[in-house]
Design an enzyme around this catalytic site. Sequence first.
Site, PDB file in Angstrom:
ATOM      1  N   ASN A 228       0.812  -1.221   0.000  1.00  0.00           N
ATOM      2  CA  ASN A 228       0.000   0.000   0.000  1.00  0.00           C
ATOM      3  C   ASN A 228       0.843   1.267   0.000  1.00  0.00           C
ATOM      4  O   ASN A 228       0.405   2.310  -0.491  1.00  0.00           O
ATOM      5  CB  ASN A 228      -0.931   0.010   1.215  1.00  0.00           C
ATOM      6  CG  ASN A 228      -2.294  -0.573   0.893  1.00  0.00           C
ATOM      7  OD1 ASN A 228      -2.739  -0.556  -0.252  1.00  0.00           O
ATOM      8  ND2 ASN A 228      -2.961  -1.099   1.903  1.00  0.00           N
ATOM      9  N   PHE A 516      -2.139  -8.250   4.450  1.00  0.00           N
ATOM     10  CA  PHE A 516      -0.751  -7.794   4.600  1.00  0.00           C
ATOM     11  C   PHE A 516      -0.485  -6.477   3.859  1.00  0.00           C
ATOM     12  O   PHE A 516       0.579  -6.278   3.280  1.00  0.00           O
ATOM     13  CB  PHE A 516       0.221  -8.882   4.115  1.00  0.00           C
ATOM     14  CG  PHE A 516      -0.225 -10.272   4.429  1.00  0.00           C
ATOM     15  CD1 PHE A 516      -0.474 -10.645   5.738  1.00  0.00           C
ATOM     16  CD2 PHE A 516      -0.440 -11.210   3.440  1.00  0.00           C
ATOM     17  CE1 PHE A 516      -0.913 -11.919   6.055  1.00  0.00           C
ATOM     18  CE2 PHE A 516      -0.884 -12.487   3.738  1.00  0.00           C
ATOM     19  CZ  PHE A 516      -1.125 -12.843   5.054  1.00  0.00           C
ATOM     20  N   CYS A 517      -1.475  -5.594   3.886  1.00  0.00           N
ATOM     21  CA  CYS A 517      -1.355  -4.262   3.263  1.00  0.00           C
ATOM     22  C   CYS A 517      -0.995  -4.373   1.786  1.00  0.00           C
ATOM     23  O   CYS A 517      -0.298  -3.509   1.245  1.00  0.00           O
ATOM     24  CB  CYS A 517      -0.315  -3.409   3.986  1.00  0.00           C
ATOM     25  SG  CYS A 517      -0.676  -3.128   5.723  1.00  0.00           S
ATOM     26  N   ASN A 518      -1.453  -5.421   1.135  1.00  0.00           N
ATOM     27  CA  ASN A 518      -1.139  -5.632  -0.270  1.00  0.00           C
ATOM     28  C   ASN A 518      -2.412  -6.066  -1.003  1.00  0.00           C
ATOM     29  O   ASN A 518      -2.601  -7.250  -1.289  1.00  0.00           O
ATOM     30  CB  ASN A 518      -0.040  -6.691  -0.427  1.00  0.00           C
ATOM     31  CG  ASN A 518       0.608  -6.663  -1.794  1.00  0.00           C
ATOM     32  OD1 ASN A 518      -0.049  -6.420  -2.802  1.00  0.00           O
ATOM     33  ND2 ASN A 518       1.898  -6.908  -1.834  1.00  0.00           N
TER      34      ASN A 518
END
Length: 841
Positions: A228, A516-518
């Site tokens: 992100n 996982f912020c992805n």
Amino acid sequence: SAAPHFQREKQHCCTFQGAFLNEGWELDGSAQLRFLVSKMITVVAVLFVLLDLFQELLQAYFHGKLSRSKIKPASRKGDTKTCGEDRKTIATHFEEHPEDKFRKDYPGYGYKGQLESVLQDFKHLPANETYLDHAGATLCSLPQIHSHAEMMASSTFGNPHSRSPSSQRTTKMLAEARAAVLEHFNASESEYAVIFTSGATQAIKIVAENFKWTSGHSTLAYSRNNHNSIIGMRTIAQQANAPFLSLPRSSLAALSSPPPLLNRNGDPEPQGGMAGSDEDDDSSLPCHLFAFPAECNFGGDKEDLEMISRVKKFGLAGAARVEAGRWFVLLDAAKHAATSPLDLSVYKPDFLCLSFYKMFGLPTGLGALLVRREAAEACLEKRFFSGGTVLSARADEPLHVLREDLSQRFEDGTVSFLSIMAVKEGLARLGRLGMQGVKLHTWSLRDFLASSLLSMRHRNGAPLIELYGPRPGTGPERAGSICSFNVKAPDGSYVRYSEVEMLAALEGINIRTGAFCNPGATQEHLGLTAKDLDTFLQDGKVCGDDKCVINGTPTGAIRVSVGYMSTFADVGCLLHFVWKHFGAGSNQAQLMSSPSLPLDTTSTDPTAPCHGPAHALPSTGEIELSELWIYPVKSCAGQLVQSWPLGPSGLLYDREFAVIDSQGTALSQKMEPLLNQIRCHVDLHAQRMLVEAAHKPDMPPLSLSLQQDCPDAAPEAWAEAECGLRKGGAGGGGTGLEGGDTTFVRVCGSRQMGLVYGGAARRWFSEALGRECTLVRKNRPASGSGGKNFYNEGQLLAVSHESLQGLRHRLEDAKNSKASNGAGEERSRRGEQGCWGGWRW
């Protein structure tokens, strides 16, 4: 296993002697020599057997108690054949895969025998935990901690923006740290500058905020599997009227090969994202930026770093059409640099972002941006200045002169110099092991883990695991140290990853779950469509919640990541955990993945027939509901009932109340153990709740009305005066909240609205617990339905008698262990923990 072998050797020895002695034969010289030689051979064989037995005993000591169960391995390569009803015949190859065979199959594991010395530096870590979240943050060693402490205690270090002796020491230390970073990545100071940041995210932000975006012409392009922090750059680009391109990972292959469009002279055509030929350095051309991760933090896929030079020379030719211009590349190495080497003399990104805590644990909150000096002059324009970044500035005129040194120009304010002191030792530690050795070590563990997980099958032959990222056997050049997966039930449905994480936490295993912020990698690996993502948003899915499966589709995954100090035993703990809780012979996967129980939320009539869990469970005879408890006040003692109606949020009145402190935080027994002495009894027919303090028998009970005929009316419309639930009620001192107020109640990190009790209720709970507190009730919307009560995870919680028995055994073991004066303290790290026994349990 050595005992039968020993018996055979012993019988062989006796038979041999009988053949020559018991028959009374008289031996000549040569026969005596043959007999002595044969006897010596037998003795040597027995010695070898004893040595094997000794080695096995040592393995049992260092790796845990060996189970006596013998489990036959199943086929390894996708065999879905049912292995039989007996769970002992349902297994996978990892269960009889000893460490010595693992070492033979993966010779890159263990740093050529140095692993034991590495582990000596981590003895300070809890022996009852297994850490497998190194992609989030790796662990720091004891020598790092001592070195950092000794350095700070040995001298005085001052602000580097000065000429004092302490400042000069800091300046010298900063220069040494920068040199160490450059040396680690084999970069020259003449080509690269090191800018210290708070982490990789700030490094990325510096590039985005200072990049020369040309309105309507510059383009930000990034691969979809970025973190992100990279994707967030587009907001700054859009403010500058620069469009962005999100490239699917499948299109990146085109960026690793020569461009497909060539003119008659064999030169790349200046179109479709190509920078041109001899005009690449023309400052009149717009600047474009391409960003991609060296290793994806979701699945551990490694990208081809040849893309760096390819994109800088030919742009996005073959992948997308972009206006001709000068291309610059940002490489996110936050994950890659932790477990893999990166040679900047070979691969030369214009910008490289790092986070040191992912590389060697200490310090946290520190990273770096490595910038090619040539690129900085061409595409960066410092827009903000601060202390330490200017040579001079005027307050009354728009005049300032930036420092010439690239590092000083972009390090706004004072850097975290006491943290930077730890960088040199951390890099030296990795250097002694060698990043190539770290890569092979971590890849070996990851590949073995992925292979073992994929081999797991349910009784019906259905796969237990859905793996994301590189397949087993993918080499270390394209597969990193991350293994992401989801657990599946025998019917093919997905087990909620939050349940897996919570169970792992109970066994001391540290893993991470979610996206996982992805978001891009999550979408690609899970095969999510745009419609799926819209459904998730409409269902209220947000980062960090427990909505793991929506309409049968997973919203995230389980991530296991190993570090340079991870061991075969760590991976074994995880594999054993998965097999024990979700593998063949376990009902856990079936229970945890079952659809939500059909709750009747349309009626709150206490006289209505019960439609609770007992009637919703399958009538197979395998599951029996023996007890039913409700907990009207969160964290207080429960009430045993025979049957109970369902309300808008699970069992009626269950955890509808909570005790809060002056800050609005719901008290738990961890914070206030006396809550277990507060006993509540709900009378459905009288619509009242009686609250008693068991530890204060002389204290009169508190009686509260449960009627809530008009939820949106003033609080006094549905509560009696004795409850004190009225605006400005008596006894309001202490909590800072008046009776009748609505307030946010913090329950384990989440916030919910509640109505505050004052008066008698506040005085009663404050006296019962010996602290200022009061009661709060869930504030329901006008519909009277929706929203959850003050529970942490689920509206209905089930616990098995087996779990309670296990808890009792653990309490007894803890008591016995304490009584034996810590006899188990000498166990090796993550050794005899009861969850890993050398692949034989």
